[in-house]
Design an enzyme around this catalytic site. Structure first.
Site, short mmCIF file in Angstrom:
data_model
loop_
_atom_site.label_atom_id
_atom_site.label_comp_id
_atom_site.label_asym_id
_atom_site.label_seq_id
_atom_site.Cartn_x
_atom_site.Cartn_y
_atom_site.Cartn_z
CD GLN A 240 8.33 -6.67 -12.14
OE1 GLN A 240 9.03 -6.74 -11.15
NE2 GLN A 240 7.53 -5.62 -12.37
NE ARG A 387 1.53 -3.33 -4.39
CZ ARG A 387 1.02 -4.53 -4.08
NH1 ARG A 387 1.63 -5.32 -3.23
NH2 ARG A 387 -0.11 -4.93 -4.59
CB CYS A 388 7.97 2.92 -6.82
SG CYS A 388 8.67 2.54 -8.42
CD GLU A 763 3.36 0.48 -9.31
OE1 GLU A 763 4.58 0.27 -9.29
OE2 GLU A 763 2.83 1.15 -10.21
#
Ligand code: MCN
Ligand code: CUM
Length: 809
Positions: A240, A387-388, A763
């Site tokens: 990423q 997705r935090c 997110e």
């Protein structure tokens, strides 16, 4: 047709042709994805390539007595077997983590979690490597293990990290116990304690955001290829943040950074799982350097679920203090954070618990105090994933569940309680008690729109009737209304508080316009499915008046892309999206000079019109961007350098603060514990919307993952530290069958400091979705005096709630 209508039509047509911002442009990447033509790491086949696979520990905590690799090495097709003894002379048996800890690459004296990497077998093919792992004989001496983080710091707890047992100061200050990682405190403790001491109403609840895993469909993988002659390493991987990986590889291998080429090709989902550095990357690199051939490492599903970055595991004791009328006066939170065996959280350096201090949420809470204790346990490491937005999932879960608990105590409608405490539109920019400056928001309007759309009043009336019917024994179904109103903090971030390994968290864009007016643009971010190739082009299209179809977006190659910090924390739009707009504006400024020269007027006499500069008052005199591009290479004004390109490294002045109002209507069968989502409505405000269709897709995906987390997904450990749920047999991955239907909606409150007013959204649906589901479940059982029901809310656990409440015949 009159003249004005003609002009308007022409402008509308030219605008449409650009497919710029606001257009539901179809995802260009899907042309290859839907035809199976994506190019993933595992598609890579290099001449002479060999394959690695790990020998993993069956124990959660054990001493390694001996490792015998002789039987494995003797197996035909096996080329090498690496152990800690091989890595140690290179200083590579441990690697640094992003959180300032070290992590074992291959276990040396001890293993600290089940499936930890112990040896790396390299063979001619993946199957031989896998078979040979079973021929590596490791003798273990099992040790007592710690699974419950509340037992981690007991005086007689076994010491897990013997490698740092005497180091009583960690990366984030003093440690209270050998199994303690850090304590982080923020806010005014005294003032908060005072408010609680004098408050009319207080609530306190231990809210568990349980351990789960992002489980992208493509697991983590890498291919390393070292060229001994040139001394250069090429590393393909599911990264990423490719540039950060290049820097890390350079720092730990000693290879100069310019001799390392990191390439992240297509990625099949990341969700935060692919931010960190893993043992597999290091072993494939070492393998290739030692053997001089390319080494591929590809995780299987169980390895992914049980060893790479988990998510959550936050035990949040959350308190609110309020008046009888429901004005919230203070918030106090203590978090026990289970980080597993190593602190491998991928937070910006200064934030050991991420942005957990956004936990005052969307409410004007005058004082607050937050304390977080991170501890080691015998579980896999990680912690910032899924997705935090750096623990914003946890923060929002804490406040949104706590609001419901308070509403119940006050016998007040929880939507009304929220409305009463929202930060008001005129209070922005808003300074929160725990240190953030919220850039913008319009919460009351969003909440009202959501309530009106779903018919909130009628739903509560229906629920009241159903409750009466339940009490009379006329139905066995409970109706729950879940609400969550979240505020996110995304776009890390400003250099003053965000860095990784000391590198400020800027991001970048480089745009080149070719003579014919087509474009290539490269960013420091890396899409894993978010549609960057589609949406960055839309920003450039609107800024420069070049059709999006004429713009190619490239990411993920550190040789060609400008340095950037990567894609996570929904930062691509807030940071690289801003860089893209700024770089485009640099080009536009030069283009204006060229156009002025071409039209023989002064620059100031020109105005921008969709895809061209025209002479003010003489709209028929203009030069299109395409014409200007040609001129830039062939006849630039005297003394101007030819070409038309620009780079921008953008350091954001603040984070962006997207928000949303979510509602979930759920019906639960008390006899089976089966919960059905009747309706789920999600209103999101991410400021200026670049591509409404992509936003909708992001929301659908994020909500599906929220549904999964809240309603069943879990990485659980038994008391021996055996990981339960490390396959899709046990780990709930919803398919189209289980997934509810989503209704989406929006308001638009642009970010005042972002060049195009956009905030992140990737997110948000997850952050808002998880508490919304949990609130629906809790709301369904609330009138029966159920108390707090912890996630995950699978049918078995909900059945047990019914059993506990004596609801079953
Ligand atoms: N977008 C938009 N208008 C806005 C904001 C965003 O059109 N105002 C678009 C963007 O142009 C981009 C997408 O929405 O195409 C997501 O943008 P952004 O919110 O900036 O988030 P990132 O691109 O940085 O993506 C990261 C975020 C994170 S951190 C996780 S985790 C997650 C998520 O994205 N992982 C995903 N969504 C995912 N979606 C897919 N398919 N796969 C993942 O691994
Ligand atoms: Cu926290 S998961 Mo995303 O930031 O890659």
């Amino acid at each position: 047709m009159n003249e004005q209508v003609k002009i308007d039509l022409d402008r509308a047509e030219r605008t449409e042709k650009l497919q710029g911002m606001g257009c539901k442009r179809k995802r260009v990447e899907d042309i290859r994805f839907t035809q199976g033509k994506g190019s993933y790491v595992d598609d890579l086949k290099l001449p002479g390539m060999v394959f690695g696979d790990f020998v993993r520990s069956p124990h959660a905590h054990a001493r390694i007595v001996s490792i015998d690799t002789s039987r494995a090495k003797a197996m035909p097709g096996v080329i090498a077997v690496l152990t800690a003894a091989d890595l140690k002379p290179l200083g590579l048996h441990y690697m640094p983590t992003l959180a300032g800890d070290v992590q074992a690459v291959l276990a040396e004296e001890k293993v600290l979690f089940q499936n930890q990497e112990v040896a790396f077998v390299i063979a001619e093919d993946r199957y031989i490597a896998s078979d040979a792992t079973e021929l590596v004989d490791v003798e273990y001496e099992a040790l007592p293990c710690i699974v419950d983080p509340f037992k981690s710091m007991l005086p007689d707890a076994p010491i897990l990290r013997e490698d740092i047992k005497d180091k009583m100061t960690g990366a984030h200050g003093p440690r209270k116990h050998p199994n303690h990682i850090f304590e982080w405190q923020i806010g005014d403790k005294q003032a908060t304690d005072d408010v609680f001491a004098n408050a009319e109403v207080t609530i306190k609840e231990m809210l568990l955001d349980h351990r789960t895993h992002p489980s992208p469909l493509e697991t983590c993988q890498s291919v390393a290829s070292f060229d001994k002659v040139k001394g250069e390493l090429t590393l393909w991987g599911t990264f990423q943040a490719p540039h950060v990986i290049r820097t890390v590889v350079s720092l730990i291998s000693g290879l100069p950074e310019h001799k390392i080429h990191v390439i992240a090709p297509d990625i099949g989902g990341g969700f935060g799982n692919k931010v960190g550095a893993y043992a597999g990357y290091v072993c494939s690199v070492v393998g290739s350097i030692v053997l001089g051939v390319p080494v591929k490492w590809v995780e299987d599903r169980m390895e992914n679920l049980s060893t790479t970055s988990f998510a959550r595991d936050y035990h949040m004791t959350t308190e609110l203090a309020a008046t009888k009328e429901g004005k919230i006066l203070g918030m106090r939170v203590h978090v026990l954070a289970d980080h597993g065996a190593f602190d491998a959280c991928a937070d910006p350096s200064k934030w050991p618990a991420g942005f957990m201090n956004i936990c005052t949420g969307s409410y004007d809470i005058p004082v607050a105090h937050l304390a977080v204790d991170g501890v080691y346990t015998n579980k896999a490491s990680g912690g910032v994933a899924y997705r935090c937005s750096f623990r914003v999932t946890e923060a929002v879960f804490a406040i949104e569940r706590a609001i419901e608990v308070l509403a119940q105590k006050l016998s007040m409608d929880s939507a009304e309680l929220r409305m009463k405490n929202f930060i008001k539109a005129e209070q922005f920019p808003y300074q929160s008690a725990l240190g953030w400056e919220y850039d913008s928001g319009n919460y009351h309007v969003a909440m009202q729109k959501a309530m009106d759309t779903i018919g909130y009043k009628q739903l509560r009336a229906e629920q009241a009737e159903k409750r009466e019917a339940f009490k009379r024994g006329e139905t066995r179904e409970l109706m729950g209304i879940g609400i969550s109103f979240f505020t996110e903090i995304v776009g890390a971030g400003p250099a003053k508080n965000c860095d990784i390994l000391g590198i400020a968290m800027f991001d970048s864009a480089e745009i080149r316009i070719h003579p014919t007016g087509s474009v290539i643009a490269r960013m420091g971010t890396k899409s894993q499915g978010q549609g960057h190739e589609t949406t960055y082009a839309q920003i450039i299209a609107t800024e420069l008046g070049i059709p999006a179809d004429d713009i190619m977006i490239e990411e993920g190659n550190t040789d060609t892309a400008p340095y950037g910090l990567g894609t996570y924390g929904s930062r691509s739009t807030p940071v690289a999206g801003a860089a893209t707009a700024v770089a485009a504006r640099k080009i536009k400024a030069k283009a204006q000079m060229i156009a002025a020269h071409m039209l023989e007027v002064h620059e100031g006499d020109l105005e921008w019109d969709i895809d061209r500069f025209r002479v003010k008052g003489l709209p028929e005199k203009f030069k299109t961007m395409k014409e200007i591009a040609w001129s830039a290479y062939n006849a630039p004004p005297p003394n101007m350098e030819p070409g038309l390109e620009a780079v921008n490294y953008y350091e954001p002045p603040n984070m962006t603060y997207p928000f949303g109002a979510y509602f979930c209507i759920m019906d639960i069968d008390v006899d089976t514990g089966v919960a059905k989502t009747r309706r789920f409505y999600a209103l999101d405000d991410c400021g200026t919307r670049i591509n409404p269709m992509i936003i909708e897709g992001q929301v659908h995906g994020g909500l599906t993952e929220a549904f999964a987390c809240a309603m069943g997904q879990e990485i659980r450990y038994d008391e021996m530290g055996n990981v339960m749920g490390a396959s899709f047999m046990d780990f709930f991955l919803p398919t189209a069958v289980e997934t509810p239907k989503w209704e989406t909606d929006f308001t638009v409150t642009p970010s005042p400091h972002h060049p195009i007013g956009a905030k992140g959204v990737g997110e948000s649906p997850h952050v808002g979705g998880v508490p919304c589901f949990s609130n629906a479940v809790n709301d369904a059982y609330a009138f029966l005096g159920a108390g707090n029901i912890q996630m995950p809310h699978d049918a078995w656990r909900l059945w047990k709630v019914g059993e506990r409440l004596g609801l079953h015949a």
